[in-house]
Design a protein around this motif. Structure first.
Motif, PDB file in Angstrom:
ATOM      1  N   ARG A   1       0.832  -1.203   0.000  1.00 14.60           N
ATOM      2  CA  ARG A   1       0.000   0.000   0.000  1.00 14.60           C
ATOM      3  C   ARG A   1       0.871   1.260   0.000  1.00 14.60           C
ATOM      4  NH1 ARG A   1      -4.795   0.026   4.062  1.00 14.60           N
ATOM      5  NH2 ARG A   1      -3.219   0.226   5.697  1.00 14.60           N
ATOM      6  N   VAL A   2       0.337   2.316  -0.612  1.00 14.36           N
ATOM      7  CA  VAL A   2       0.966   3.633  -0.562  1.00 14.36           C
ATOM      8  C   VAL A   2      -0.086   4.570   0.025  1.00 14.36           C
ATOM      9  CG1 VAL A   2       1.961   5.538  -1.891  1.00 14.36           C
ATOM     10  CG2 VAL A   2       2.397   3.181  -2.598  1.00 14.36           C
ATOM     11  N   LEU A   3       0.043   4.879   1.310  1.00 12.24           N
ATOM     12  CA  LEU A   3      -0.955   5.707   1.973  1.00 12.24           C
ATOM     13  C   LEU A   3      -0.489   7.156   1.967  1.00 12.24           C
ATOM     14  CD1 LEU A   3      -1.519   3.281   4.954  1.00 12.24           C
ATOM     15  CD2 LEU A   3      -3.197   3.784   3.186  1.00 12.24           C
ATOM     16  N   TRP A   4      -1.181   7.987   1.173  1.00 10.29           N
ATOM     17  CA  TRP A   4      -0.876   9.415   1.126  1.00 10.29           C
ATOM     18  C   TRP A   4      -1.959  10.139   1.919  1.00 10.29           C
ATOM     19  CZ3 TRP A   4       2.479  13.031   0.745  1.00 10.29           C
ATOM     20  CH2 TRP A   4       2.110  14.328   0.421  1.00 10.29           C
ATOM     21  N   MET A   5      -1.587  10.787   3.002  1.00  4.73           N
ATOM     22  CA  MET A   5      -2.564  11.429   3.906  1.00  4.73           C
ATOM     23  C   MET A   5      -3.648  10.431   4.302  1.00  4.73           C
ATOM     24  SD  MET A   5      -1.603  14.725   3.907  1.00  4.73           S
ATOM     25  CE  MET A   5      -0.638  15.841   2.942  1.00  4.73           C
ATOM     26  N   GLY A   6      -3.258   9.193   4.497  1.00  7.18           N
ATOM     27  CA  GLY A   6      -4.188   8.170   4.960  1.00  7.18           C
ATOM     28  C   GLY A   6      -4.967   7.467   3.855  1.00  7.18           C
ATOM     29  N   GLN A   7      -4.840   7.935   2.598  1.00  9.79           N
ATOM     30  CA  GLN A   7      -5.601   7.321   1.506  1.00  9.79           C
ATOM     31  C   GLN A   7      -4.695   6.413   0.657  1.00  9.79           C
ATOM     32  OE1 GLN A   7      -7.411  10.068  -1.268  1.00  9.79           O
ATOM     33  NE2 GLN A   7      -9.048   8.607  -1.640  1.00  9.79           N
ATOM     34  N   ASP A   8      -5.157   5.191   0.427  1.00  7.40           N
ATOM     35  CA  ASP A   8      -4.348   4.227  -0.318  1.00  7.40           C
ATOM     36  C   ASP A   8      -4.383   4.533  -1.821  1.00  7.40           C
ATOM     37  OD1 ASP A   8      -2.952   2.129  -1.321  1.00  7.40           O
ATOM     38  OD2 ASP A   8      -4.232   0.547  -0.483  1.00  7.40           O
ATOM     39  N   LEU A   9      -3.267   4.981  -2.368  1.00  8.32           N
ATOM     40  CA  LEU A   9      -3.206   5.369  -3.784  1.00  8.32           C
ATOM     41  C   LEU A   9      -3.250   4.164  -4.716  1.00  8.32           C
ATOM     42  CD1 LEU A   9      -0.435   8.140  -3.707  1.00  8.32           C
ATOM     43  CD2 LEU A   9      -2.893   8.378  -3.375  1.00  8.32           C
ATOM     44  N   THR A  10      -2.880   2.985  -4.203  1.00  9.17           N
ATOM     45  CA  THR A  10      -2.787   1.816  -5.102  1.00  9.17           C
ATOM     46  C   THR A  10      -4.172   1.305  -5.521  1.00  9.17           C
ATOM     47  OG1 THR A  10      -2.723   0.227  -3.280  1.00  9.17           O
ATOM     48  CG2 THR A  10      -0.607   1.042  -4.070  1.00  9.17           C
ATOM     49  N   VAL A  11      -5.239   1.778  -4.862  1.00  5.31           N
ATOM     50  CA  VAL A  11      -6.582   1.282  -5.226  1.00  5.31           C
ATOM     51  C   VAL A  11      -7.400   2.359  -5.961  1.00  5.31           C
ATOM     52  CG1 VAL A  11      -6.653  -0.384  -3.321  1.00  5.31           C
ATOM     53  CG2 VAL A  11      -7.576   1.907  -2.961  1.00  5.31           C
ATOM     54  N   LEU A  12      -6.789   3.515  -6.219  1.00  5.27           N
ATOM     55  CA  LEU A  12      -7.534   4.594  -6.883  1.00  5.27           C
ATOM     56  C   LEU A  12      -7.623   4.357  -8.384  1.00  5.27           C
ATOM     57  CD1 LEU A  12      -6.199   7.868  -5.194  1.00  5.27           C
ATOM     58  CD2 LEU A  12      -8.227   6.523  -4.623  1.00  5.27           C
ATOM     59  N   ASP A  13      -8.713   4.850  -9.004  1.00  4.40           N
ATOM     60  CA  ASP A  13      -8.790   4.776 -10.466  1.00  4.40           C
ATOM     61  C   ASP A  13      -7.907   5.882 -11.057  1.00  4.40           C
ATOM     62  OD1 ASP A  13     -10.244   7.246 -10.646  1.00  4.40           O
ATOM     63  OD2 ASP A  13     -12.029   6.155 -10.011  1.00  4.40           O
ATOM     64  N   GLU A  14      -7.692   5.832 -12.360  1.00  5.32           N
ATOM     65  CA  GLU A  14      -6.739   6.716 -13.028  1.00  5.32           C
ATOM     66  C   GLU A  14      -7.065   8.201 -12.786  1.00  5.32           C
ATOM     67  OE1 GLU A  14      -3.503   7.771 -14.498  1.00  5.32           O
ATOM     68  OE2 GLU A  14      -3.831   5.623 -14.273  1.00  5.32           O
ATOM     69  N   GLU A  15      -8.351   8.561 -12.867  1.00  9.68           N
ATOM     70  CA  GLU A  15      -8.743   9.964 -12.720  1.00  9.68           C
ATOM     71  C   GLU A  15      -8.484  10.475 -11.296  1.00  9.68           C
ATOM     72  OE1 GLU A  15      -9.203  12.179 -14.793  1.00  9.68           O
ATOM     73  OE2 GLU A  15      -9.954  13.762 -13.474  1.00  9.68           O
ATOM     74  N   SER A  16      -8.836   9.655 -10.301  1.00 13.56           N
ATOM     75  CA  SER A  16      -8.601  10.066  -8.910  1.00 13.56           C
ATOM     76  C   SER A  16      -7.097  10.194  -8.636  1.00 13.56           C
ATOM     77  CB  SER A  16      -9.187   9.049  -7.932  1.00 13.56           C
ATOM     78  OG  SER A  16     -10.498   8.734  -8.265  1.00 13.56           O
ATOM     79  N   LEU A  17      -6.333   9.284  -9.225  1.00  7.07           N
ATOM     80  CA  LEU A  17      -4.878   9.315  -9.043  1.00  7.07           C
ATOM     81  C   LEU A  17      -4.291  10.563  -9.696  1.00  7.07           C
ATOM     82  CD1 LEU A  17      -2.611   7.638  -7.829  1.00  7.07           C
ATOM     83  CD2 LEU A  17      -2.435   6.404  -9.977  1.00  7.07           C
ATOM     84  N   ARG A  18      -4.805  10.907 -10.861  1.00  5.29           N
ATOM     85  CA  ARG A  18      -4.333  12.096 -11.577  1.00  5.29           C
ATOM     86  C   ARG A  18      -4.537  13.354 -10.721  1.00  5.29           C
ATOM     87  NH1 ARG A  18      -5.274  16.094 -15.330  1.00  5.29           N
ATOM     88  NH2 ARG A  18      -7.455  16.225 -14.728  1.00  5.29           N
ATOM     89  N   LYS A  19      -5.694  13.422 -10.059  1.00  2.00           N
ATOM     90  CA  LYS A  19      -5.968  14.589  -9.204  1.00  2.00           C
ATOM     91  C   LYS A  19      -4.981  14.645  -8.030  1.00  2.00           C
ATOM     92  CE  LYS A  19     -10.833  15.089 -10.270  1.00  2.00           C
ATOM     93  NZ  LYS A  19     -12.120  14.465  -9.981  1.00  2.00           N
ATOM     94  N   LYS A  20      -4.667  13.476  -7.501  1.00  3.22           N
ATOM     95  CA  LYS A  20      -3.728  13.421  -6.364  1.00  3.22           C
ATOM     96  C   LYS A  20      -2.337  13.890  -6.771  1.00  3.22           C
ATOM     97  CE  LYS A  20      -6.045  12.124  -2.940  1.00  3.22           C
ATOM     98  NZ  LYS A  20      -6.198  13.109  -1.883  1.00  3.22           N
ATOM     99  N   ARG A  21      -1.995  13.710  -8.054  1.00  2.00           N
ATOM    100  CA  ARG A  21      -0.633  14.049  -8.506  1.00  2.00           C
ATOM    101  C   ARG A  21      -0.334  15.542  -8.402  1.00  2.00           C
ATOM    102  NH1 ARG A  21      -0.908  10.275 -13.093  1.00  2.00           N
ATOM    103  NH2 ARG A  21      -0.363   8.253 -12.210  1.00  2.00           N
ATOM    104  N   LYS A  22      -1.362  16.339  -8.238  1.00  3.29           N
ATOM    105  CA  LYS A  22      -1.134  17.758  -7.983  1.00  3.29           C
ATOM    106  C   LYS A  22      -0.293  17.941  -6.720  1.00  3.29           C
ATOM    107  CE  LYS A  22      -5.365  19.293  -8.140  1.00  3.29           C
ATOM    108  NZ  LYS A  22      -6.592  20.040  -7.985  1.00  3.29           N
ATOM    109  N   GLU A  23      -0.517  17.042  -5.779  1.00  5.07           N
ATOM    110  CA  GLU A  23       0.141  17.175  -4.470  1.00  5.07           C
ATOM    111  C   GLU A  23       1.516  16.514  -4.450  1.00  5.07           C
ATOM    112  OE1 GLU A  23      -2.678  15.531  -1.698  1.00  5.07           O
ATOM    113  OE2 GLU A  23      -4.281  16.680  -2.636  1.00  5.07           O
ATOM    114  N   MET A  24       1.809  15.689  -5.460  1.00  7.73           N
ATOM    115  CA  MET A  24       3.048  14.901  -5.449  1.00  7.73           C
ATOM    116  C   MET A  24       3.727  15.035  -6.811  1.00  7.73           C
ATOM    117  SD  MET A  24       0.972  11.592  -4.175  1.00  7.73           S
ATOM    118  CE  MET A  24       2.227  10.604  -3.454  1.00  7.73           C
ATOM    119  N   GLN A  25       4.914  15.608  -6.839  1.00  2.00           N
ATOM    120  CA  GLN A  25       5.589  15.843  -8.112  1.00  2.00           C
ATOM    121  C   GLN A  25       6.964  15.187  -8.115  1.00  2.00           C
ATOM    122  OE1 GLN A  25       4.435  17.833 -10.941  1.00  2.00           O
ATOM    123  NE2 GLN A  25       2.531  17.300  -9.910  1.00  2.00           N
ATOM    124  N   ILE A  26       7.540  15.086  -9.304  1.00  2.00           N
ATOM    125  CA  ILE A  26       8.846  14.429  -9.426  1.00  2.00           C
ATOM    126  C   ILE A  26       9.831  15.334 -10.174  1.00  2.00           C
ATOM    127  CG2 ILE A  26       8.151  13.193 -11.539  1.00  2.00           C
ATOM    128  CD1 ILE A  26       9.861  10.795 -10.424  1.00  2.00           C
TER     129      ILE A  26
END
Ligand code: SF4
Length: 340
Positions: free
Chosen positions: A73-98
């Protein structure tokens, strides 16, 4: 202690590859990341170190959801990113950059610096006003030490260090909470490396960012990290406070890496003992049974060949995956530790 912003639990990325001819194909599994766990706290910098092929970059991509994970699991602010659909994950990427390794290759050569930095804003906020974008982009240029009159130039007109500053500005423009820097200075000259590390350290403090800073050399992560995780064959071998890790490593592999850092002072270099490596790193296609480091470890005993050591927490709060951590004294001399 406060809750971590990022919690990585038993994360694995396994790839299946095939080899051989048409008639005799053989499936093989490469365990690029094989059960990595760690926490990252708000405003903290975690250095991640290991030899080429140990899974550092795959780990970075797995955290951001850019590669498929096999378990964990990858818990970002308590939410597991590994179970998110592509669109929800895309929104989360605003908070996490490379921030990538090769500064020039990571920038689109056909775009001006203005457009490179502004692109994430247009992608996530398509209705944003032009004047707002311009203001933000200029602010970013200033923040990373570039001049606003360079905005209409193209990446090839900049040095490697300047290109990395542009990459950092682009990563920061959305105001993220986490930046993963994947070997951001390994393609740069040593003097420029120090400038970029100092810039990242200043930005991290000013913006209260959480940072994961990946490098293959312990000396590079030292001055930016609060804690350091050492990886080997897809696993975490040690996660420790920066100061403790360089003075008194808990894992024989960490100790070997500290001793392997090249030092300019010949007296210190002479005082160092050999790293103890007698073999090359085994192939991730065919990792050894038991402790993954046992084929190179000078302290190996029978148990090491049979049992995988779990990553466990010691009373001081540091983590280690070695059966013999408590009985080994791997202290480094003060002079040698200061040079590493
Ligand atoms: Fe060495 Fe054994 Fe510890 Fe592995 S578990 S690092 S082989 S002493």
């Amino acid at each position: 202690m406060s809750e971590p912003v990022l919690r990585v639990q038993d994360l694995a990325v396994h790839y299946e590859t095939s080899e051989g001819g048409l008639l005799r194909q053989r499936q093989r599994i490469i365990r690029a990341v094989n059960g990595v766990s760690f926490d990252l706290f708000a405003g903290e910098t975690l250095g991640v170190v290991g030899e080429s092929g140990c899974g550092k970059s795959t780990l970075a991509r797995a955290i951001l959801g850019l590669v498929k994970t096999s378990r964990g699991r990858v818990l970002w602010m308590g939410q597991d990113l590994t179970v998110l659909d592509e669109e929800s994950l895309r929104k989360k990427r605003k908070e996490m950059q490379i921030v990538f390794q090769d500064p020039l290759a990571s920038l689109n050569p056909r775009m001006t610096v203005r457009d490179i930095i502004a692109e994430p804003l247009w992608t996530f906020y398509p209705k944003i006003a032009r004047v707002q974008v311009e203001e933000r982009v200029r602010g970013m240029m200033k923040m990373v030490g570039l001049l606003p009159n360079q905005l209409n130039r193209y990446p090839h007109e900049f040095s490697g260090g300047q290109c990395q500053r542009i990459g950092i500005a682009r990563a920061l423009v959305l105001n993220p909470k986490l930046i993963i820097c994947d070997e951001p200075v390994s393609a740069l000259d040593v003097s420029i490396q120090a400038q970029i590390i100092n810039l990242l350290r200043d930005l991290q403090r000013k913006l209260q960012l959480s940072l994961i800073f990946i490098a293959h050399d312990l000396s590079v992560v030292r001055h930016i990290s609060d804690r350091v995780m050492v990886m080997y064959l897809g696993r975490g071998m040690e996660v420790a406070r920066q100061e403790a890790l360089y003075r008194k490593p808990l894992h024989p592999y960490t100790s070997a890496l500290v001793k392997a850092v090249p030092v300019p002072d010949p007296r210190v270099a002479r005082a160092r003992v050999e790293t103890g490596f007698t073999e090359d790193m085994p192939s991730p296609f065919d990792p050894p049974d038991g402790c993954p480091f046992h084929t190179r470890c000078p302290y190996v005993v029978k148990r090491c060949q049979l049992e995988v050591p779990a990553l466990r927490r010691l009373p001081e709060g540091d983590w280690v995956a070695c059966h013999r951590a408590e009985e080994l004294d791997l202290s480094i001399s003060r002079e040698a530790a200061a040079e590493a």
